[in-house]
Write an enzyme that holds these catalytic residues in place. Structure first.
Site, PDB file in Angstrom:
ATOM      1  N   ASN A   7       0.879  -1.167   0.000  1.00 43.64           N
ATOM      2  CA  ASN A   7       0.000   0.000   0.000  1.00 43.64           C
ATOM      3  C   ASN A   7       0.919   1.219   0.000  1.00 43.64           C
ATOM      4  O   ASN A   7       1.443   1.616   1.040  1.00 43.64           O
ATOM      5  CB  ASN A   7      -0.883  -0.036   1.255  1.00 43.64           C
ATOM      6  CG  ASN A   7      -1.832   1.137   1.332  1.00 43.64           C
ATOM      7  OD1 ASN A   7      -1.793   2.039   0.488  1.00 43.64           O
ATOM      8  ND2 ASN A   7      -2.681   1.146   2.342  1.00 43.64           N
ATOM      9  N   ARG A  94      -2.632  -2.147  -3.357  1.00 45.47           N
ATOM     10  CA  ARG A  94      -3.857  -1.397  -3.111  1.00 45.47           C
ATOM     11  C   ARG A  94      -3.829  -0.164  -4.024  1.00 45.47           C
ATOM     12  O   ARG A  94      -2.875   0.603  -4.017  1.00 45.47           O
ATOM     13  CB  ARG A  94      -3.897  -0.941  -1.658  1.00 45.47           C
ATOM     14  CG  ARG A  94      -5.104  -0.092  -1.405  1.00 45.47           C
ATOM     15  CD  ARG A  94      -4.978   0.686  -0.132  1.00 45.47           C
ATOM     16  NE  ARG A  94      -6.215   1.398   0.105  1.00 45.47           N
ATOM     17  CZ  ARG A  94      -6.292   2.514   0.810  1.00 45.47           C
ATOM     18  NH1 ARG A  94      -5.212   3.030   1.343  1.00 45.47           N
ATOM     19  NH2 ARG A  94      -7.435   3.115   0.989  1.00 45.47           N
ATOM     20  N   HIS A 183     -12.981   2.320   0.638  1.00 43.91           N
ATOM     21  CA  HIS A 183     -12.892   1.246   1.642  1.00 43.91           C
ATOM     22  C   HIS A 183     -13.497  -0.051   1.099  1.00 43.91           C
ATOM     23  O   HIS A 183     -13.943  -0.908   1.857  1.00 43.91           O
ATOM     24  CB  HIS A 183     -13.682   1.581   2.933  1.00 43.91           C
ATOM     25  CG  HIS A 183     -13.116   2.702   3.749  1.00 43.91           C
ATOM     26  ND1 HIS A 183     -13.932   3.598   4.401  1.00 43.91           N
ATOM     27  CD2 HIS A 183     -11.851   3.042   4.055  1.00 43.91           C
ATOM     28  CE1 HIS A 183     -13.187   4.467   5.066  1.00 43.91           C
ATOM     29  NE2 HIS A 183     -11.916   4.142   4.865  1.00 43.91           N
ATOM     30  N   ARG A 244     -12.664  14.866   8.564  1.00 39.24           N
ATOM     31  CA  ARG A 244     -13.457  15.182   7.361  1.00 39.24           C
ATOM     32  C   ARG A 244     -14.907  15.432   7.744  1.00 39.24           C
ATOM     33  O   ARG A 244     -15.452  14.745   8.621  1.00 39.24           O
ATOM     34  CB  ARG A 244     -13.414  14.008   6.368  1.00 39.24           C
ATOM     35  CG  ARG A 244     -12.074  13.865   5.692  1.00 39.24           C
ATOM     36  CD  ARG A 244     -12.076  12.645   4.782  1.00 39.24           C
ATOM     37  NE  ARG A 244     -10.932  11.808   5.075  1.00 39.24           N
ATOM     38  CZ  ARG A 244     -10.830  10.523   4.747  1.00 39.24           C
ATOM     39  NH1 ARG A 244     -11.807   9.929   4.088  1.00 39.24           N
ATOM     40  NH2 ARG A 244      -9.758   9.838   5.055  1.00 39.24           N
ATOM     41  N   GLU A 387      -7.983  -5.942   5.349  1.00 36.78           N
ATOM     42  CA  GLU A 387      -7.885  -5.534   3.944  1.00 36.78           C
ATOM     43  C   GLU A 387      -6.720  -6.225   3.242  1.00 36.78           C
ATOM     44  O   GLU A 387      -6.821  -6.586   2.069  1.00 36.78           O
ATOM     45  CB  GLU A 387      -7.733  -4.010   3.870  1.00 36.78           C
ATOM     46  CG  GLU A 387      -9.048  -3.306   4.200  1.00 36.78           C
ATOM     47  CD  GLU A 387      -8.878  -1.867   4.636  1.00 36.78           C
ATOM     48  OE1 GLU A 387      -8.417  -1.652   5.781  1.00 36.78           O
ATOM     49  OE2 GLU A 387      -9.209  -0.962   3.864  1.00 36.78           O
TER      50      GLU A 387
END
Ligand code: ADP
Length: 402
Positions: A7, A94, A183, A244, A387
């Site tokens: 990643n 990823r 996600h 956020r 993940e």
């Protein structure tokens, strides 16, 4: 078969080496502050369930040097878990934004890289870094297949009524403006695991997956396929997050820009980095926020109330979208560890058939566990996400198809 999962961020590389024979992690780590004077690599090696941690601090000039260091670390006598990099059968990367081009994991060739690059405009902070990771891996692991696994691919099954915005239609055709969702690897993994947990096949179950970490998103999954998700064209939309804002009235951006004499980019930075939990109470980590709330900090209490209320509202709206719901799964940093948030979200939902078992819900939960009562019509579970394992599984599936 050993799979390396990468990643790559703009100044970091996270990695995990998995042995797919038993789906166990052999090693994992993170290389940070690439390009800065104080770079570091934090590496963990796992042998028979035992964890051995090593940290190196040194300047790491670029991603290539970072990846060299990674190879040295996983193959060295002291910190390594393999003797040669050629033992790695494939590398799963990823990639954040696959746009509409990618509905599933894909073997990387020149055309894949071009297509990823075309999506740079939609994820300017992520896709270029992901591509750098891919190019570096191609250079340092010649002959080893590279597979791209996209954060957006699981959401590509959404119907147009869910992914279109009510804007001039040309914004979609010319500018690619639509809901993509993020996600996806986590939602896919958790949706499969929750179906298994409630003794159903994924194609038989309607579930709501609730991923609450630093970023947060919620998905409605009907018979194994995502039909709606809370993040939008960008990861700014949906529920309130660490820093956020999540969904706000779209007129606010222009109004703030006018009133405070800010550019669109400056407003965007505030919505991404200075809003959410942090905007309301100055903190973005739920642990700190609960601590302050317990000491009477009203802003911290308000932040928790706002956060749990919006999550509850999304879950409610996905009950309406799905018609019937078999289970709700909480995952990621907050979803797995925060019993206060889970309880606040799930209380007063008897009307929807949700009854949380407060004793079962208590504390941090690190393995799959049901937290609803025996009688709850809708089962509620904590399902720790993974993940990297999902990326490794998708990578193996691609290799097997070749
Ligand atoms: P990311 O989105 O960066 O992958 P994670 O899924 O690791 O994030 O979640 C990180 C967040 O999880 C932290 O910011 C914190 O708010 C929350 N978190 C972690 N541990 C706990 C805990 N024990 N209690 C409450 N919240 C926690």
């Amino acid at each position: 078969m050993k799979i390396l999962v990468i990643n790559a961020g703009s100044s970091s590389i996270k990695y995990q080496l998995l042995d797919m024979a038993d789906q166990q992690i052999m090693a994992s780590g993170i290389i940070e502050r690439i390009g800065e004077p104080n770079g570091s690599l934090a590496h963990k090696k796992f042998i028979n369930g035992e964890e051995q941690k090593t940290v190196f601090e040194r300047t790491i000039k670029d991603h290539k040097e970072g990846m060299h260091l990674l190879i040295e670390t996983i193959t060295s006598a002291e910190t390594g878990v393999i003797s040669d990099k050629n033992e790695i059968s494939a590398i799963g990367h990823r990639v954040v934004q696959g746009g509409e081009a990618f509905r599933q994991a894909t073997l990387i060739d020149e055309s894949t890289k071009r297509a990823i690059e075309e999506n740079n405009v939609l994820a300017p902070l992520h896709n270029p870094a992901n591509l750098t990771g891919i190019r570096t891996a191609e250079e340092l692991f010649p002959g080893t297949p590279n597979v791209a696994v996209f954060d957006t691919e699981f959401h590509q099954t959404m119907p147009p009524k869910a992914f279109m915005y009510a804007l001039p239609y040309e914004f979609y055709t010319d500018l690619k403006i639509r809901r993509y969702g993020y996600h996806g690897t986590s939602h896919k993994y958790v949706a499969k695991r929750i179906a298994k947990a409630i003794d159903k096949r994924p194609e038989e179950a309607n579930v709501i997956t609730v991923h609450l970490g630093n970023g947060g998103s919620i998905s409605a999954v009907q018979q194994g396929k995502c039909i709606d998700t809370s993040m939008g064209m960008t990861p700014l939309a949906g529920v309130m997050m660490g820093s956020r804002c999540g969904d706000i009235d779209p007129a606010i951006s222009g109004y703030v820009a006018d009133q405070k004499n800010l550019s669109a980019g400056e407003v965007d930075a505030i919505l991404n980095k200075e809003s959410g939990l942090k905007g309301i109470c100055g903190m973005n980590d739920m642990r700190d926020i609960h601590e302050s709330a317990a000491q009477g900090d009203e802003r911290a209490k308000l932040a928790v109330d706002m956060f749990t209320y919006v999550v509850k509202k999304y879950i409610g709206s996905y009950f309406a979208a799905l018609g019937t719901v078999d289970a709700i799964a909480f995952t990621a940093g907050i979803g797995e560890n925060d019993d206060i948030v889970r309880a606040a979200v799930c209380t007063n939902m008897q009307g929807l058939g949700v009854e949380i078992d407060l004793a079962a819900n208590e504390g941090r939960i690190s393995s799959e566990k049901r937290i609803s009562t025996e009688d709850s019509k809708v089962q509620v579970w904590v399902i720790p996400t993974n993940e990297e394992l999902q990326i490794a599984k998708d990578t193996v599936a691609i290799l097997e198809k070749q």
